[in-house]
Scaffold this motif. Structure first.
Motif, PDB file in Angstrom:
ATOM      1  N   GLN A 225      -9.899   3.679   0.625  1.00 28.46           N
ATOM      2  CA  GLN A 225      -9.573   4.080  -0.746  1.00 28.46           C
ATOM      3  C   GLN A 225      -8.601   3.081  -1.346  1.00 28.46           C
ATOM      4  N   LYS A 226      -8.841   2.670  -2.574  1.00 29.96           N
ATOM      5  CA  LYS A 226      -7.999   1.670  -3.220  1.00 29.96           C
ATOM      6  C   LYS A 226      -6.931   2.285  -4.121  1.00 29.96           C
ATOM      7  N   GLU A 227      -7.197   3.473  -4.683  1.00 30.55           N
ATOM      8  CA  GLU A 227      -6.233   4.075  -5.612  1.00 30.55           C
ATOM      9  C   GLU A 227      -4.977   4.542  -4.866  1.00 30.55           C
TER      10      GLU A 227
ATOM     11  N   ARG B 215       0.820  -1.203   0.000  1.00 30.35           N
ATOM     12  CA  ARG B 215       0.000   0.000   0.000  1.00 30.35           C
ATOM     13  C   ARG B 215       0.864   1.268   0.000  1.00 30.35           C
TER      14      ARG B 215
ATOM     15  N   GLY C 229      -7.370   1.640   4.322  1.00 33.29           N
ATOM     16  CA  GLY C 229      -7.802   0.599   3.389  1.00 33.29           C
ATOM     17  C   GLY C 229      -9.122   0.857   2.721  1.00 33.29           C
TER      18      GLY C 229
ATOM     19  N   TYR D 179      -7.093   6.182   2.594  1.00 30.23           N
ATOM     20  CA  TYR D 179      -6.177   5.247   1.923  1.00 30.23           C
ATOM     21  C   TYR D 179      -5.388   4.441   2.949  1.00 30.23           C
TER      22      TYR D 179
END
Length: 444
Positions: free
Chosen positions: A176-178, A31, A174, A171
């Motif tokens: 937000q995925k972009e 990540r 976890g 983000y």
């Protein structure tokens, strides 16, 4: 979660961007938050365009060609480039305005320079998306980077410890995925003006984001295998230093090593986040880790650096024998002439110190002549041993034994107050030989 910072050479063209994208993809499960500099020499080209605009000519052709050619080579088109097109139009409008008023203020200069990083993140984020890697570009202020209003050399506000988690917390958690692809080097002040963060600005962006988000690790990617025991251009057999402390890394950077700028290490040191220096051409290699303290007994000398083209000033005054204000008067004169000192060695009636050769010393020397005899020697180099100064006697014994065997006589010796460096001053012509001699003594 980790933070990955890539400099301008890492994203200089389509080929390098493809390579960087492959590295980011390989770390996708970690990540990453990605921090980028401007592509190649874009910042210099922007400043050249500014000079042309002040002379009355608004021209973005060279900047536009680099970014459009890169996008074409990456297979980007249509909606992928809408953000790039909008930014190029904004840049042209800005240069047109400058060409009309024939003036470039510091505030406008920061606004202009920001286009390099902003174009870079838009192209890289679009390419990651095209490769099936979810990504979203962020201008620094959208990621919570707020600064003061000192244009061209801004400092981040203490509020960023809160605003960065607010902007990127989804983000980190976890949701937000972009992958955030964030501009380095720039920020906005409280009035909404774009600022630049000065030397080491992109590194500071990365370490501040990593510290505020409590990242597992901050990675800065370069073109060598981490922190090296010496400049590989001088010492062909330079070795990777696996572990250094924040303090040692700061001294290395100050005395010539191309790693993180000392100011950029403040946030990660405050938060206790390790920094890893890795090679983008050798991504499997672990590189060098920067942490608070050594976890095992290290070698006495960690690395050797050289800063060339310094000026050595010897200040001698028997008239000031025992006078308590001698050093104070000297430092006041350096302050008066706005000249910073690199290394210094003192006795009761003499001071030897080095300054950058490009400093104008004429006024300082005239003022110093009122209190002392002055000798100015240009063409000097500062050779620094980053080491454990608690063992300085044995280190210096080995160093001077090797130097004596090779006919090298330093003109000045200084041990830093941080206790992690010993500096030697010699003529420029002896600098490379001195580094190689010391490296052979301690590493080979």
């Amino acid at each position: 979660m980790i933070v990955m910072k890539f400099g301008g050479s890492s994203v200089a063209n389509a080929e390098r961007i493809r390579h960087v994208a492959s590295i980011i993809g390989a770390y996708q499960d970690k990540r990453p938050v990605v921090v980028l500099s401007a592509m190649g020499d874009t910042t210099d080209h922007l400043l050249e365009a500014a000079d042309e605009a002040v002379a009355g000519n608004a021209d973005i052709s060279r900047i536009e060609k680099l970014h459009r050619d890169t996008a074409d080579s990456l297979g980007l088109s249509g909606t992928d480039l809408q953000a790039v097109d909008a930014l190029l139009s904004e840049l042209y409008a800005l240069l047109t305005g400058i060409s009309m008023i024939r003036e470039l203020t510091k505030r406008t200069r920061d606004y202009l320079v920001s286009f390099g990083e902003r174009l870079s993140v838009r192209i890289v984020a679009a390419f990651l998306q095209s490769q099936g890697i979810p990504a979203r570009f962020y201008d620094a202020w959208d990621a919570g980077l707020i600064s003061d209003s000192v244009f061209m050399n801004a400092e981040l506000s203490d509020d960023v410890w809160e605003t960065i988690p607010e902007a990127l917390g989804s983000y980190r958690d976890g949701i937000q995925k972009e992958i955030p692809v964030v501009t380095g080097f720039i920020a906005k002040d409280m009035n909404g003006n774009i600022t630049t963060l000065g030397r080491g600005g992109s590194d500071l962006t990365a370490t501040m984001i990593g510290a505020a988000l409590q990242a597992e690790e901050i990675q800065t990617w370069k073109d060598v295998d981490g922190i090296l025991s010496a400049d590989p251009r001088i010492v062909a057999r330079a070795k990777t230093v696996p572990l250094v402390t924040y303090e040692e890394a700061a001294e290395l950077a100050y005395f010539g090593a191309q790693i993180l700028h000392p100011r950029s290490m403040v946030p990660c040191r405050k938060a206790g986040i390790p920094v890893r220096v890795k090679n983008s051409y050798n991504p499997a290699f672990e590189g060098s880790l920067i942490i608070e303290k050594h976890t095992a007994e290290p070698s006495p000398v960690r690395a050797i650096t050289a800063v060339k083209n310094s000026t050595l000033i010897d200040i001698v005054s028997t008239r000031m024998l025992g006078a308590s204000g001698f050093l104070a008067r000297i430092f006041d004169l350096f302050l008066k002439h706005d000249i910073s000192i690199d290394v210094i060695a003192t006795s009761e009636v003499s001071v030897s110190l080095t300054v950058h050769t490009n400093a104008d010393l004429s006024g300082l020397v005239e003022d110093l002549k009122d209190i002392a005899d002055i000798r100015v020697k240009t063409g000097r180099s500062i050779i620094t041993l980053i080491c454990d100064a608690a063992h300085s006697s044995s280190i210096l014994a080995s160093a001077f034994s090797a130097l004596a065997e090779n006919g090298i006589n330093p003109e000045m010796i200084s041990q830093g107050a941080s206790k992690v460096n010993v500096g030697l001053v010699c003529e420029n012509t002896l600098a490379d030989k001195t580094v190689r001699t010391l490296h052979a003594a301690f590493f080979e």
